[in-house]
Motif scaffolding. Structure first.
Motif, short mmCIF file in Angstrom:
data_model
loop_
_atom_site.label_atom_id
_atom_site.label_comp_id
_atom_site.label_asym_id
_atom_site.label_seq_id
_atom_site.Cartn_x
_atom_site.Cartn_y
_atom_site.Cartn_z
N LYS A 161 0.58 -1.21 -0.10
CA LYS A 161 0.04 -0.07 0.01
C LYS A 161 0.80 1.23 0.06
O LYS A 161 0.23 2.59 0.15
N GLU A 162 2.12 1.20 -0.19
CA GLU A 162 2.95 2.42 -0.17
C GLU A 162 2.80 3.33 -1.44
O GLU A 162 2.92 4.53 -1.15
N LYS A 163 2.25 2.69 -2.48
CA LYS A 163 2.00 3.43 -3.85
C LYS A 163 1.11 4.71 -3.45
O LYS A 163 1.42 5.85 -4.05
N MET A 164 0.17 4.32 -2.72
CA MET A 164 -0.94 5.73 -2.24
C MET A 164 -0.12 6.87 -1.76
O MET A 164 -0.04 7.79 -1.81
N ALA A 165 0.61 6.16 -0.59
CA ALA A 165 1.49 7.45 0.21
C ALA A 165 2.52 8.10 -0.66
O ALA A 165 2.68 9.19 -0.65
N ILE A 166 3.10 7.41 -1.65
CA ILE A 166 4.14 8.12 -2.64
C ILE A 166 3.39 9.01 -3.46
O ILE A 166 3.83 10.15 -3.52
N ALA A 167 2.40 8.60 -3.95
CA ALA A 167 1.73 9.45 -4.99
C ALA A 167 0.99 10.84 -4.29
O ALA A 167 1.08 11.91 -4.76
N ILE A 168 0.58 10.69 -3.12
CA ILE A 168 0.07 11.63 -2.33
C ILE A 168 1.05 12.56 -1.85
O ILE A 168 1.15 13.89 -2.21
N ALA A 169 2.05 11.94 -1.32
CA ALA A 169 3.38 12.96 -0.95
C ALA A 169 3.90 13.79 -2.11
O ALA A 169 4.22 14.97 -2.20
N LYS A 170 3.90 13.07 -3.24
CA LYS A 170 4.44 13.82 -4.56
C LYS A 170 3.46 14.86 -4.96
O LYS A 170 3.89 16.19 -5.26
N ALA A 171 1.97 14.68 -4.78
CA ALA A 171 1.14 15.61 -5.22
C ALA A 171 1.25 16.65 -4.29
O ALA A 171 1.14 17.95 -4.96
N LEU A 172 1.38 16.56 -3.09
CA LEU A 172 1.50 17.63 -1.93
C LEU A 172 2.89 18.22 -1.79
O LEU A 172 3.10 19.37 -1.10
N LYS A 173 3.96 17.57 -2.64
CA LYS A 173 5.35 18.13 -2.62
C LYS A 173 5.67 18.08 -1.30
O LYS A 173 6.31 19.16 -0.48
N THR A 174 5.36 17.16 -0.45
CA THR A 174 5.96 16.84 0.93
C THR A 174 6.72 15.41 0.91
O THR A 174 6.96 14.83 -0.12
N LYS A 175 7.08 15.16 2.30
CA LYS A 175 7.76 13.88 2.39
C LYS A 175 6.92 12.93 3.25
O LYS A 175 5.82 13.05 3.68
N ILE A 176 7.42 11.65 3.47
CA ILE A 176 6.58 10.71 4.18
C ILE A 176 7.14 10.35 5.25
O ILE A 176 8.34 10.07 5.56
#
Ligand SMILES: [Zn+2]
Length: 412
Positions: A213-228
């Motif tokens: 399920k990491e793909k979702m966190a990666i996509a959101i972090a990229k879209a929000l220009k933030t980190k995980i």
């Protein structure tokens, strides 16, 4: 699974199996590696690089027993060759293709079937004699959207909620999700947030397994220009994956990364409220995503009522693609102006349609289910569909249709 000669896949819970000297592991989920411990000495374990790292680091298995194999190469192991193909499940998960001059056996482990697998050079236009299939969702009631559509919708909704807090009002108004708070009070509270938008900071929390399920966190972090941000334990796990994209996004600072990866159990209204409290006042509101495929309610036309007969495989393949955009995402019960929770149909297993597309796009001698095989009723129901796929392949001279390289979706 027993593959002659001397081979077993995901079969560690039996300890030493007589006659077996080579143990294959498709991926690092406990229902597949169960039984594998630091005292393992029953034979060599073959798996992907990432899975092997996890077996050594987390389970403390003696590295002497762990053979980490490269992806997309036919490795000669004496009696047969084995190739590892991306299973599109959790990080490190693979399909195993076993080949001798006489037969080709494909074991999917857990997988989300995709056209990319069908067009893999080792599988494209090649017959598979035996397919050991992940049948977790081999039932037409499991109709859920493409994974990439779900990931994109979640990223999009986070951008919307983060840029315009008035979006909260709109989302809540479609949900009836306000629980005990009166809808009128809720709206005025949401307005309060809109007015002070510059002072509000949104924390996004994504539920995940040990891995997966990491793909979702990666996509959101990229879209929000933030980190995980994630726990130390999870960071240790992720270090084993050697995934440059995930690694570049990870941070040890919960305030630098406004996307947090947590365990799935932490994603509920009460737990999210408590989670947010830990990081106040830095964050003032929280959005949680609970990714799971099995609780998705498909469009009405795709629900088979009691006593109704199921549609044909062709109908399912042609008409059962489930569209999904952020506009359909409705906050779950318990959501309010500070806390929003979304159940999202993100699945790392194949939907019923994925399975139907996969199993009719390739020449297959025999399909053997690997999941839900415990009850005769379930075995019988699965056999019916497997027979239907088989009949369809034969009717079309081996396979229903061609999937072309570069295709990312099942054609409609
Ligand atoms: Zn799994």
């Amino acid at each position: 699974m027993n593959l002659s000669p001397g081979v077993a896949v995901d079969a560690f819970s039996f300890g030493a199996v007589p006659g077996i000297s080579m143990y294959f592991l498709t991926h690092f989920h406990s229902d597949h590696y169960g039984g594998l411990t630091k005292t393992w000495n029953h034979g060599k374990i073959y798996c992907s690089e990432a899975t092997g790292n996890l077996v050594i680091e987390i389970l403390k298995v003696d590295p002497e027993y762990v053979n980490r194999l490269p992806m997309n190469e036919a490795i000669d192991l004496g009696q047969f060759k084995v190739s590892l193909i991306d299973a599109n499940h959790c990080p490190g998960s693979v399909l195993f293709l076993f080949e001798t001059p006489r037969y080709r056996i494909l074991h999917t482990g857990d997988f989300r079937a995709s056209p990319k697998q069908i067009t893999h050079p080792f599988l494209h236009n090649r017959r598979v004699d035996v397919l050991y299939l992940d049948t977790t969702y081999l039932n037409p009631k499991y109709a859920f959207p493409e994974q990439s559509d779900v990931v994109n919708a979640c990223a999009e909704i986070c951008v919307e909620l983060s840029n315009s807090p008035s979006e909260i009002e709109r989302r809540l108004s479609c949900s009836g999700a306000n629980g005990t708070v009166g809808i009128k009070n809720l709206f005025s509270a949401a307005k309060g947030i809109s007015d002070k938008s510059s002072q509000t900071r949104m924390l996004v929390v994504v539920g995940s397994y040990t891995i997966g399920k990491e793909k979702m966190a990666i996509a959101i972090a990229k879209a929000l220009k933030t980190k995980i941000f994630t726990s130390l334990r999870k960071r240790k796990t992720y270090a084993c994956l050697e995934d440059p994209v995930l690694n570049s996004l990870l941070t040890t600072d919960p305030c630098e990364g406004s996307v947090h990866l947590v365990s799935l159990q932490e994603i509920g209204p009460d737990t999210l409220r408590e989670y947010l409290m830990q990081f106040e006042p830095h964050y003032t509101r929280i959005v949680g995503f609970r990714p799971t495929g099995w609780n998705f309610r498909p469009p009405k036309a795709q629900i088979i009522g009691k006593g109704q007969s199921a549609p044909s495989v062709e109908t399912i393949i042609q008409h059962w693609a489930v569209p999904f955009t952020s506009s359909e995402m409705v906050p779950a019960r318990g959501s309010n102006e500070r806390l929003m929770l979304f159940n999202v149909p993100y699945s790392e297993h194949s939907s019923f349609r994925d399975l139907s597309c996969f199993c009719t796009a390739m020449e297959i001698g025999k399909i053997i289910p690997t999941v839900n095989v415990g009850s005769p009723k379930s075995r019988e129901a699965m056999k019916e569909w497997i027979d239907r796929w088989d009949a369809l392949r034969r009717k079309h001279g081996g396979r229903l249709r061609t999937v072309v390289p570069g295709q990312t979706r099942w054609s409609i």
